[in-house]
Enzyme design. Structure first.
Site, PDB file in Angstrom:
ATOM      1  N   HIS A 318       0.904  -1.279  -0.093  1.00 27.00           N
ATOM      2  CA  HIS A 318       0.044   0.078  -0.051  1.00 27.00           C
ATOM      3  C   HIS A 318       0.837   1.479  -0.171  1.00 27.00           C
ATOM      4  O   HIS A 318       0.527   2.403  -0.552  1.00 27.00           O
ATOM      5  CB  HIS A 318      -0.994   0.019   1.090  1.00 27.00           C
ATOM      6  N   ARG A 461     -22.267   4.181 -20.618  1.00 28.88           N
ATOM      7  CA  ARG A 461     -22.833   3.060 -21.249  1.00 28.88           C
ATOM      8  C   ARG A 461     -23.519   2.409 -19.930  1.00 28.88           C
ATOM      9  O   ARG A 461     -23.278   2.395 -18.942  1.00 28.88           O
ATOM     10  CB  ARG A 461     -21.249   2.409 -20.889  1.00 28.88           C
ATOM     11  N   GLU A 554     -16.936  -4.316 -29.309  1.00 26.32           N
ATOM     12  CA  GLU A 554     -16.093  -5.120 -28.490  1.00 26.32           C
ATOM     13  C   GLU A 554     -15.750  -6.606 -28.802  1.00 26.32           C
ATOM     14  O   GLU A 554     -15.066  -7.299 -28.441  1.00 26.32           O
ATOM     15  CB  GLU A 554     -16.565  -5.099 -26.964  1.00 26.32           C
ATOM     16  N   ASN A 577      -9.969  -3.251 -25.112  1.00 27.50           N
ATOM     17  CA  ASN A 577      -9.793  -4.332 -24.484  1.00 27.50           C
ATOM     18  C   ASN A 577     -10.515  -5.538 -24.385  1.00 27.50           C
ATOM     19  O   ASN A 577      -9.793  -6.746 -24.627  1.00 27.50           O
ATOM     20  CB  ASN A 577     -10.074  -3.752 -22.772  1.00 27.50           C
ATOM     21  N   ASP A 578     -11.932  -5.590 -24.608  1.00 32.77           N
ATOM     22  CA  ASP A 578     -12.605  -6.775 -25.032  1.00 32.77           C
ATOM     23  C   ASP A 578     -12.448  -7.027 -26.552  1.00 32.77           C
ATOM     24  O   ASP A 578     -12.427  -8.354 -26.849  1.00 32.77           O
ATOM     25  CB  ASP A 578     -13.924  -6.289 -24.605  1.00 32.77           C
ATOM     26  N   ARG A 588      -8.641 -11.833 -21.287  1.00 27.72           N
ATOM     27  CA  ARG A 588      -7.955 -10.738 -20.898  1.00 27.72           C
ATOM     28  C   ARG A 588      -7.475 -10.733 -19.265  1.00 27.72           C
ATOM     29  O   ARG A 588      -6.681 -10.053 -18.907  1.00 27.72           O
ATOM     30  CB  ARG A 588      -8.586  -9.510 -21.128  1.00 27.72           C
ATOM     31  N   CYS A 625     -12.302   3.424 -26.563  1.00 27.80           N
ATOM     32  CA  CYS A 625     -12.379   4.024 -25.276  1.00 27.80           C
ATOM     33  C   CYS A 625     -11.758   2.962 -24.484  1.00 27.80           C
ATOM     34  O   CYS A 625     -11.445   2.842 -23.288  1.00 27.80           O
ATOM     35  CB  CYS A 625     -13.621   4.084 -24.735  1.00 27.80           C
TER      36      CYS A 625
HETATM   37  C1  PEP Z   1     -13.039  -2.258 -23.350  1.00 29.84           C
HETATM   38  O1  PEP Z   1     -13.399  -3.430 -23.464  1.00 29.84           O
HETATM   39  O2  PEP Z   1     -12.096  -1.832 -24.249  1.00 29.84           O
HETATM   40  C2  PEP Z   1     -13.857  -1.374 -22.478  1.00 29.84           C
HETATM   41  C3  PEP Z   1     -13.700   0.077 -22.588  1.00 29.84           C
HETATM   42  O3  PEP Z   1     -14.491  -1.880 -21.525  1.00 29.84           O
HETATM   43  P1  PEP Z   1     -14.395  -2.417 -20.237  1.00 29.84           P
HETATM   44  O4  PEP Z   1     -12.779  -2.446 -20.077  1.00 29.84           O
HETATM   45  O5  PEP Z   1     -14.927  -1.624 -19.132  1.00 29.84           O
HETATM   46  O6  PEP Z   1     -14.765  -4.056 -20.334  1.00 29.84           O
HETATM   47 MG    MG Z   2     -15.342  -4.042 -22.505  1.00 30.50          MG
END
Ligand code: PEP
Ligand code: MG
Length: 692
Positions: A318, A461, A554, A577-578, A588, A625
């Site tokens: 921490h 979202r 995604e 990310n997805d 992931r 995003c």
């Molecule tokens: C993504 O999947 O890139 C995203 C922005 O959504 P999260 O990371 O919240 O799944």
């Molecule tokens: Mg996502």
């Protein structure tokens, strides 16, 4: 009596936060509940006991419940454990790379950067400094500090070993715990005001420790056996702290410092209270300490403490987390040799490389100052220009907006130059609660976020939870592959009341600003049609005007169908990310795949390209995003692919804007074309690095 075996899925095991959720869940039941792991068996209603089990990711626990509601208790705990106990299993928190332990000579070779620390932008890496005597340790918080050293030591608290009257001692302990609680509540309030992230959870956990039944019971047992309040309490705390410190798991072992911190707070209260930390000289210093506690760290004045180096501790402790949040350069785990360093000796601490250069020569000093000034000047310039638009050298504007989770971040985003909110993760409102927020509760939050953005667009979202993100009050049937199961819009369409309530709250709030709504994890066209229909019905009910509606891209299917979607939606926002996870078929959250699950893979870039082209052909726009939006290698490619909006974490906004301003769209387009022609993410990286 019933027993059940479960596997803990959390990437960092049963660490502080999930342990807290586990215990809170167990406490709802009358049954006596125990947890077994290996040869240990502990009370499931004590956070401390659960933590000392040291359960790592993939570890098996057996829950034994005995009492009138044992069946229900096991069912609810099973669900809670399997859905992550409050941890967001989807955000790809790979366990931090294990830092090397201090070697016997008290020095540590460069260790990997902590996973929880934001990766330093490529262009900003600081080279190692040379000098005469260099102490190496684990880099904990980035940046360079130059100044005199100061040994930071707490005054010893003297405690009597025994006491004559146990009753008096118990009441003294009670009072000291109360005083410590009041102090901690003050610290918690201060941290919540000063730091915007989740650092306050550290002190929430301290409050839990303070009120842990097992800890108090152990202290009271010691007092009944003739020990003084202080001795009894300290022995109880030390017994837990040393068990924690001996755990194999680095993250859990690092929590020992939290127990000692809480323990000392009570000891200070027992010995008449007073100042939490030792006095510092009246000039700026680099602190040398055994291990700063979270309470010590949060009390540091970044204007006076230029940096710190501790003998013990890890990158996931921490103390390190707080140093990063407070912007104090730091290195930890340097070994006991640092106690031999003299007060007042000049040093350079490099928190990027984990090096402390003692008595640097003129050359090293000048070099360090140069790097420091460059860092500071760049950060200051980026922040100063943060409110200017991000326009490329050839006059192409890219909107840079924020990913946020609450009102506080919506306000902070304004200071960092956000041109709106590109992703409001509304699920934060739904997590860590016993039941879903009501329509009115949600309305107030959405309204306040829209007001905080002062007319700038806010993309909310809709609820993005599912098998991989836990909602204790929304049990999801067990799924073999939660990422391929009831997630995002699928879950909401399966529980339409949840989505209806949220949409009502959002649409009611829409009159307070510029609201846009987007749906996560859209895969089939039917997903979109059903979501769109629900919005239309509610708009009718509320007699509200239209709002812009978009979808997240995604899932590869959505990118492939982008031309069809583009005819209907107002915008796309690519969740890289997805999209990376589903395109590459790489979970992931699986640390073994974290290097390969790279959003720069040309396959992912190709889907982004397709999406942008489809939106533009239909006169619509596309944002990104996911994490890629703030990746310095990805930004030129995304701009070159024609992405209209980049949405990233609030602190990253000034740097992303600054980078866009250094680009020419024509060069970026050329780069993007080359990246699309690459076969691997490594080639993409090399291409960008060679052309920029
Ligand atoms: C993504 O999947 O890139 C995203 C922005 O959504 P999260 O990371 O919240 O799944
Ligand atoms: Mg996502």
């Amino acid at each position: 009596m019933k027993e059940l075996d479960l596997i803990v899925p959390n990437p960092t095991g049963l660490h502080a936060r999930p342990a807290k959720v586990f215990v809170k869940t167990a406490k709802q039941f009358k049954a006596d509940i125990r947890v077994k792991h290996g040869s240990k068996k502990v009370n499931a209603k004590s956070v401390i006991s659960v933590l000392t089990l040291g359960v790592e990711m993939g570890g098996t626990i057996s829950i034994v419940a005995d009492g009138p509601d044992e069946d229900e208790a096991l069912a609810v705990l099973k669900d809670a454990v399997e859905t992550g106990l409050g941890d967001d299993l989807s955000v790809g928190h790979a366990p931090a790379p294990k830092p090397e332990k201090a070697k016997t000579n008290g020095q540590v070779d460069a260790a990997p950067a902590p996973a929880s620390a934001p990766p330093p932008p490529v262009a900003k890496q600081t080279p190692a400094l040379s000098g005469d005597k260099i102490v190496r340790a684990i880099p904990a918080a980035a940046g360079i500090a130059i100044g005199p050293l100061h040994q930071f030591k707490h005054a010893e608290i003297t405690i009597e070993e025994t006491a004559a009257d146990p009753e008096t001692e118990k009441s003294r302990l009670e009072k000291a715990i109360d005083a410590a609680r009041t102090e901690l509540e003050g610290v918690l309030e201060q941290v919540k005001k000063q730091l915007s992230g989740s650092e306050s959870e550290i002190f929430e956990a301290h409050l839990e420790i303070l009120d842990d039944p097992e800890l108090k019971e152990a202290a009271v047992d010691n007092i009944n056996n003739g020990q003084s309040a202080g001795h009894g309490w300290q022995a109880a705390v030390e017994s837990v702290a040393s068990t924690m410190a001996a755990l194999k798991d680095e993250t859990l072992a690092a929590r020992a410092v939290d127990f000692r911190d809480v323990g000392n707070r009570v000891l200070r209260a027992l010995s008449g209270g007073g100042q939490a930390g030792p006095e510092l000289p009246d000039h700026s210093v680099i602190l040398i300490a055994n291990d700063l506690t979270p309470s010590d760290t949060v009390a540091l004045n970044p204007g006076q403490v230029l940096g710190f180096c501790t003998a013990i501790g890890g990158a996931n402790g921490h103390t390190a987390i707080l140093a990063r949040a407070m912007g104090i350069p730091a290195m930890v785990g340097a070994g006991e040799d640092i106690f031999n360093l003299e007060n007042g000796v000049m040093a350079i601490l490099n928190g990027d490389t984990g090096t402390l250069t003692i008595s640097p020569d003129e050359e090293a000093l000048a070099k360090a100052k140069g790097i420091q000034e460059e860092h500071e000047a760049r950060n200051a310039a980026e922040l100063a220009a943060a409110k200017e638009p991000a326009i490329t050298k050839d006059d192409h504007r890219v909107e840079v907006v924020a990913n946020i989770g609450d009102v506080k971040e919506a306000r902070k985003a304004m200071d960092f130059g956000a041109e709106g909110v590109g992703l409001l993760r509304t699920e934060f409102l739904f997590l860590e609660r016993d039941k879903a927020p009501t329509e009115d509760e949600q309305f107030e939050v959405y309204r306040d976020i829209l007001l905080a953005q002062e007319g700038q667009p806010v993309i909310a979202r809709t609820l993005d939870v599912g098998g991989d993100k836990p909602l204790a009050y929304l049990p999801v049937d067990e799924e073999e592959n939660p990422f391929l199961g009831q997630r995002g819009i699928r879950l909401c369409l399966a529980r339409p009341e949840l989505l209806r309530t949220q949409l009502r709250a959002l649409l009611r709030a829409s009159s307070y600003g510029r609201l846009r709504i987007m749906f996560p994890m859209i895969t089939t066209f039917e997903d979109w049609t059903a979501a769109k229909r629900m919005v239309a019905e509610i708009q009718n009910e509320l007699r509200m005007g239209p709002v812009e509606l978009g979808i997240m891209i995604e899932v590869p299917a959505a990118a492939l169908l982008a031309p069809a979607f583009a005819r209907e939606v107002d915008f796309f926002s690519i969740g890289t990310n997805d999209l990376t996870q589903y395109t590459l078929a790489m979970d992931r959250t699986n640390p073994a795949l974290s290097e390969q699950a790279d959003g720069l893979n040309p396959a992912v870039l190709s889907l982004i390209d397709r999406t942008v082209k489809a939106s533009h052909s239909a006169g619509k726009w596309t944002g990104v995003c996911g994490e890629l939006a703030a990746n310095p290698i990805a930004v030129p490619i995304l701009v070159g692919l024609g992405v209209d909006e980049l949405s990233c974490s609030v602190p990253a906004i000034p740097a992303v804007k600054a980078q866009v301003r250094t680009l020419a769209r024509s060069t970026a387009e050329h780069l993007a074309a080359q990246a699309l022609a690459c076969a691997t993410a490594t080639e993409v990286r090399r291409t960008v690095e060679s052309l920029l």
